[in-house]
Design a protein around this motif. Structure first.
Motif, PDB file in Angstrom:
ATOM      1  N   LEU A 192       0.936  -1.212   0.154  1.00 19.71           N
ATOM      2  CA  LEU A 192       0.227   0.292  -0.271  1.00 19.71           C
ATOM      3  C   LEU A 192       1.073   1.053   0.657  1.00 19.71           C
ATOM      4  CD1 LEU A 192      -2.973  -1.400   2.556  1.00 19.71           C
ATOM      5  CD2 LEU A 192      -2.341  -1.550  -0.479  1.00 19.71           C
ATOM      6  N   VAL A 193       1.932   0.985   0.705  1.00 18.64           N
ATOM      7  CA  VAL A 193       2.818   2.722   0.328  1.00 18.64           C
ATOM      8  C   VAL A 193       3.316   2.832  -0.381  1.00 18.64           C
ATOM      9  CG1 VAL A 193       5.107   1.528   1.444  1.00 18.64           C
ATOM     10  CG2 VAL A 193       3.930   3.786   2.123  1.00 18.64           C
ATOM     11  N   GLY A 194       3.612   1.291  -1.116  1.00 17.04           N
ATOM     12  CA  GLY A 194       4.398   1.256  -2.733  1.00 17.04           C
ATOM     13  C   GLY A 194       3.521   2.565  -3.550  1.00 17.04           C
ATOM     14  N   GLN A 195       1.872   1.861  -3.188  1.00 19.72           N
ATOM     15  CA  GLN A 195       0.954   2.706  -3.818  1.00 19.72           C
ATOM     16  C   GLN A 195       1.020   4.401  -4.002  1.00 19.72           C
ATOM     17  OE1 GLN A 195      -2.938   0.905  -4.536  1.00 19.72           O
ATOM     18  NE2 GLN A 195      -1.414  -1.647  -3.780  1.00 19.72           N
ATOM     19  N   LEU A 196       1.289   4.810  -2.609  1.00 21.57           N
ATOM     20  CA  LEU A 196       0.955   5.856  -2.341  1.00 21.57           C
ATOM     21  C   LEU A 196       1.799   6.658  -3.278  1.00 21.57           C
ATOM     22  CD1 LEU A 196       0.125   8.061  -0.270  1.00 21.57           C
ATOM     23  CD2 LEU A 196       1.064   7.189   1.865  1.00 21.57           C
ATOM     24  N   GLN A 197       3.446   5.868  -3.065  1.00 20.02           N
ATOM     25  CA  GLN A 197       4.415   6.862  -2.330  1.00 20.02           C
ATOM     26  C   GLN A 197       4.302   7.005  -4.738  1.00 20.02           C
ATOM     27  OE1 GLN A 197       7.886   4.945  -0.974  1.00 20.02           O
ATOM     28  NE2 GLN A 197       6.835   5.964   0.549  1.00 20.02           N
ATOM     29  N   GLN A 198       3.722   5.855  -5.104  1.00 22.49           N
ATOM     30  CA  GLN A 198       3.954   6.115  -6.952  1.00 22.49           C
ATOM     31  C   GLN A 198       2.580   6.803  -6.832  1.00 22.49           C
ATOM     32  OE1 GLN A 198       2.825   2.262  -8.407  1.00 22.49           O
ATOM     33  NE2 GLN A 198       4.874   1.767  -7.492  1.00 22.49           N
ATOM     34  N   ALA A 199       1.994   7.594  -6.220  1.00 19.69           N
ATOM     35  CA  ALA A 199       1.106   8.187  -6.933  1.00 19.69           C
ATOM     36  C   ALA A 199       2.142   9.919  -6.157  1.00 19.69           C
ATOM     37  CB  ALA A 199      -0.560   8.359  -5.941  1.00 19.69           C
ATOM     38  N   GLY A 200       2.251   9.947  -5.425  1.00 22.04           N
ATOM     39  CA  GLY A 200       3.294  10.642  -5.893  1.00 22.04           C
ATOM     40  C   GLY A 200       2.136  12.534  -4.555  1.00 22.04           C
ATOM     41  N   ASP A 201       2.494  13.640  -5.336  1.00 21.23           N
ATOM     42  CA  ASP A 201       1.043  14.915  -5.160  1.00 21.23           C
ATOM     43  C   ASP A 201       0.186  14.673  -5.700  1.00 21.23           C
ATOM     44  OD1 ASP A 201       3.960  15.775  -4.981  1.00 21.23           O
ATOM     45  OD2 ASP A 201       4.075  17.571  -6.766  1.00 21.23           O
ATOM     46  N   ALA A 202      -0.034  13.312  -6.828  1.00 21.90           N
ATOM     47  CA  ALA A 202      -1.547  13.134  -6.886  1.00 21.90           C
ATOM     48  C   ALA A 202      -2.491  12.694  -5.702  1.00 21.90           C
ATOM     49  CB  ALA A 202      -1.597  12.078  -8.416  1.00 21.90           C
ATOM     50  N   ALA A 203      -1.635  12.382  -5.035  1.00 24.96           N
ATOM     51  CA  ALA A 203      -2.831  11.786  -3.903  1.00 24.96           C
ATOM     52  C   ALA A 203      -3.713  12.948  -3.219  1.00 24.96           C
ATOM     53  CB  ALA A 203      -1.970  10.912  -2.496  1.00 24.96           C
ATOM     54  N   ARG A 204      -5.021  12.650  -2.289  1.00 23.29           N
ATOM     55  CA  ARG A 204      -5.549  13.445  -2.060  1.00 23.29           C
ATOM     56  C   ARG A 204      -6.495  12.980  -0.900  1.00 23.29           C
ATOM     57  NH1 ARG A 204      -3.153  16.412  -4.796  1.00 23.29           N
ATOM     58  NH2 ARG A 204      -4.082  17.782  -5.998  1.00 23.29           N
ATOM     59  N   TYR A 205      -6.640  13.575   0.396  1.00 23.92           N
ATOM     60  CA  TYR A 205      -7.675  13.094   1.766  1.00 23.92           C
ATOM     61  C   TYR A 205      -8.781  12.903   0.845  1.00 23.92           C
ATOM     62  CZ  TYR A 205      -7.808  13.219   6.192  1.00 23.92           C
ATOM     63  OH  TYR A 205      -8.437  13.475   8.160  1.00 23.92           O
ATOM     64  N   ASP A 206      -9.165  12.047   1.901  1.00 22.39           N
ATOM     65  CA  ASP A 206     -11.389  11.790   1.793  1.00 22.39           C
ATOM     66  C   ASP A 206     -11.598  12.937   1.546  1.00 22.39           C
ATOM     67  OD1 ASP A 206     -13.556  11.516   2.742  1.00 22.39           O
ATOM     68  OD2 ASP A 206     -13.216   9.440   3.228  1.00 22.39           O
ATOM     69  N   LEU A 207     -12.483  13.169   0.406  1.00 24.19           N
ATOM     70  CA  LEU A 207     -12.958  14.570   0.020  1.00 24.19           C
ATOM     71  C   LEU A 207     -14.339  14.550   0.911  1.00 24.19           C
ATOM     72  CD1 LEU A 207     -14.150  15.341  -3.319  1.00 24.19           C
ATOM     73  CD2 LEU A 207     -15.773  15.673  -1.656  1.00 24.19           C
ATOM     74  N   SER A 208     -14.972  14.022   0.959  1.00 20.88           N
ATOM     75  CA  SER A 208     -16.029  13.727   2.657  1.00 20.88           C
ATOM     76  C   SER A 208     -15.999  14.424   3.330  1.00 20.88           C
ATOM     77  CB  SER A 208     -16.745  12.220   2.372  1.00 20.88           C
ATOM     78  OG  SER A 208     -16.087  11.733   2.988  1.00 20.88           O
ATOM     79  N   ASP A 209     -14.695  14.118   3.618  1.00 16.57           N
ATOM     80  CA  ASP A 209     -14.360  14.222   4.957  1.00 16.57           C
ATOM     81  C   ASP A 209     -13.448  16.223   5.391  1.00 16.57           C
ATOM     82  OD1 ASP A 209     -14.084  12.440   6.757  1.00 16.57           O
ATOM     83  OD2 ASP A 209     -12.530  11.350   6.235  1.00 16.57           O
ATOM     84  N   LEU A 210     -13.399  16.463   4.083  1.00 14.87           N
ATOM     85  CA  LEU A 210     -12.947  18.542   3.530  1.00 14.87           C
ATOM     86  C   LEU A 210     -14.099  18.656   3.773  1.00 14.87           C
ATOM     87  CD1 LEU A 210     -10.088  16.850   1.294  1.00 14.87           C
ATOM     88  CD2 LEU A 210      -9.757  17.400   3.672  1.00 14.87           C
ATOM     89  N   THR A 211     -15.331  17.858   3.461  1.00 13.70           N
ATOM     90  CA  THR A 211     -16.523  19.256   3.362  1.00 13.70           C
ATOM     91  C   THR A 211     -17.455  19.358   4.811  1.00 13.70           C
ATOM     92  OG1 THR A 211     -18.198  17.628   3.071  1.00 13.70           O
ATOM     93  CG2 THR A 211     -16.827  17.720   1.004  1.00 13.70           C
ATOM     94  N   PRO A 212     -18.185  20.629   4.942  1.00 14.81           N
ATOM     95  CA  PRO A 212     -18.578  20.461   6.272  1.00 14.81           C
ATOM     96  C   PRO A 212     -19.119  19.435   6.926  1.00 14.81           C
ATOM     97  CG  PRO A 212     -18.882  22.199   4.629  1.00 14.81           C
ATOM     98  CD  PRO A 212     -18.520  21.404   3.888  1.00 14.81           C
ATOM     99  N   ALA A 213     -18.893  18.948   8.136  1.00 13.05           N
ATOM    100  CA  ALA A 213     -19.815  17.546   8.277  1.00 13.05           C
ATOM    101  C   ALA A 213     -21.473  17.339   8.093  1.00 13.05           C
ATOM    102  CB  ALA A 213     -19.552  17.926  10.138  1.00 13.05           C
TER     103      ALA A 213
END
Length: 437
Positions: A376-397
């Motif tokens: 999993l960390v290999g996949q994460l590092q391959q994504a690099g700057d394109a990785a993103r935080y969970d969208l629903s958690d970035l919106t108002p609750a």
């Protein structure tokens, strides 16, 4: 538990089950500290929601800091409702020195109230050295950096039973169209392709499905704009993502028990139905689903494996949840602890204990103790700057984190009526507009 909002951390190691035990108190300062004991006599209180094995592992990381600096670190568990623990203490002027928050939205809330202390230049330099700019931005408010993303949960995977795939003669799909074809072949062979957790309190899983498809198709820039409501939910990019999801969600036979069962199924049930009862071949769940698999006879890595969430567009999606550390009281000790938590040293110490992932790019895959985490960390590092935080958690609750409302319920209704793309978009936009006021 609302894993999508209050991410339970990366429970990759089989058997990493959460207990309800909470504890305070920490190690005592080591007079033979490797770092010369520059913080000898300094006491630091750290608060986080972790209990059980997660707390035990975090304490070991704190022990490494104590040995390095000579500081004494005391740990307090906030319980699941972090704000209910921290809010009264902040109001009383007696907050812990450092707190670890379960979502960036809470960090922003505290920062806007003036409850947080900006990170020192030394800590910011450590963040710049070890994290992609996106993760620094996620820990910043109005140009000031307050947070360090210390622990992540990887949410761009599907869990599957290798035996079911072998019996049907299929391989793990790399693209969305391959996934649809694989599901069809599984169904024809007599194996139900998926279980789906679309119960009222667990339809956060549906937001994760959407986020993976949307990030893959629309790309990181549009993902960021949608998260901030700079793009409306009636946008063509949202329409395309919903139409794509309907290629799977619109086929009731693809799900164990069909739509009627799916809309009643809880997350933990969706996992055990695949690996305990073998009612289907695949299930969506972040790496934390390993804790649920551990309650069955299936073994992670052999009977239960993970594959990357299939690409629905040009980008391989990499969606994460996670926990952000912040400073609530001025003091050298708190800032030094934050610098340590942002370092590869702390990340490597944590990684070898299991149940952990980090977006720290200088913690290499070989630092992790189990093969699933390495993958999993290999996949994460391959994504690099394109990785993103969970969208629903970035919106108002009210929009992204409320059972029976907002994004959760709109997508749950879409599972029940996947032909209504336009109506789903209008409902999402109306509720988002209200929540963002």
């Amino acid at each position: 538990m609302r894993v999508g909002t209050r991410v339970m951390g990366a429970a990759v190691a089989a058997g990493l089950l959460l207990s309800s035990a909470a504890a305070c108190g920490g190690g005592d300062g080591d007079e033979t500290a490797e770092g010369g004991g520059e913080l000898k006599g300094v006491t630091i209180e750290v608060a986080a929601k972790w209990t059980g094995p997660e707390e035990k592992n975090f304490r070991k990381v704190l022990d490494a800091f104590q040995k390095k600096t000579g500081a004494t670190v005391n740990y307090a568990s906030t319980g699941e409702n972090t704000d209910a623990f921290l809010g009264p203490r902040i109001e009383a002027g007696n907050p812990p020195d450092v707190a670890i928050l379960p979502q960036p939205g809470l960090m922003q809330q505290y920062a806007e109230k003036g409850s947080l202390k900006p990170l020192s230049q030394d800590v910011v330099a450590e963040v710049d050295e070890n994290f992609a700019p996106y993760w620094k931005k996620l820990g910043s408010v109005d140009g000031k950096t307050y947070g360090v993303m210390v622990k992540a949960a990887y949410k761009s995977i599907l869990w599957y039973r290798p035996q079911a795939f072998s019996d049907a003669g299929v391989q793990t799909p790399a693209t969305w169209q391959d996934l649809v074809k694989t599901a069809g072949t599984l169904q024809e062979s007599g194996t139900t392709p998926f279980t789906l957790a679309a119960g009222p309190d667990d339809s956060w899983t549906l937001t994760d499905w959407f986020e993976n498809v949307y990030l893959s198709q629309a790309g990181p820039e549009n993902y960021d704009k949608l998260a901030e409501h700079e793009i409306k939910w009636t946008d063509p990019t949202v329409k395309k993502a919903l139409e794509t999801l309907a290629e799977v969600w619109g086929k009731p036979d693809f799900f164990n028990g069909g739509v009627a069962t799916a809309t009643k199924t809880k997350f933990d049930e969706s996992v055990t139905q695949v690996f305990g009862q073998e009612k289907a071949a695949m299930v969506y769940g972040g790496d934390f689903a390993a804790a649920n698999i551990a309650t069955t006879d299936a073994k992670v890595g052999t009977d239960a494996k993970v594959m990357a969430f299939p690409k629905a567009g040009d980008n391989a999606p990499a969606v994460l949840g996670g926990d952000v550390a912040v400073v609530l009281k001025d003091g050298k000790g708190a800032q030094e602890l934050m610098k340590f938590l942002a370092s590869p040293e702390a990340g490597k110490e944590w990684a070898k204990l299991g149940g952990y992932l980090t977006p720290n790019k200088n913690v290499p895959p070989d630092a992790y103790s189990d093969p699933v985490a390495k993958q999993l960390v290999g996949q994460l590092q391959q994504a690099g700057d394109a990785a993103r935080y969970d969208l629903s958690d970035l919106t108002p609750a009210a929009f992204g984190a409320t059972p029976g409302d907002g994004m959760w319920e709109a997508l749950r209704a879409f599972v029940q009526n996947p032909d209504d793309v336009e109506g789903t978009q209008k409902k999402l936009e109306a509720e988002a507009a209200e929540a963002y006021k």
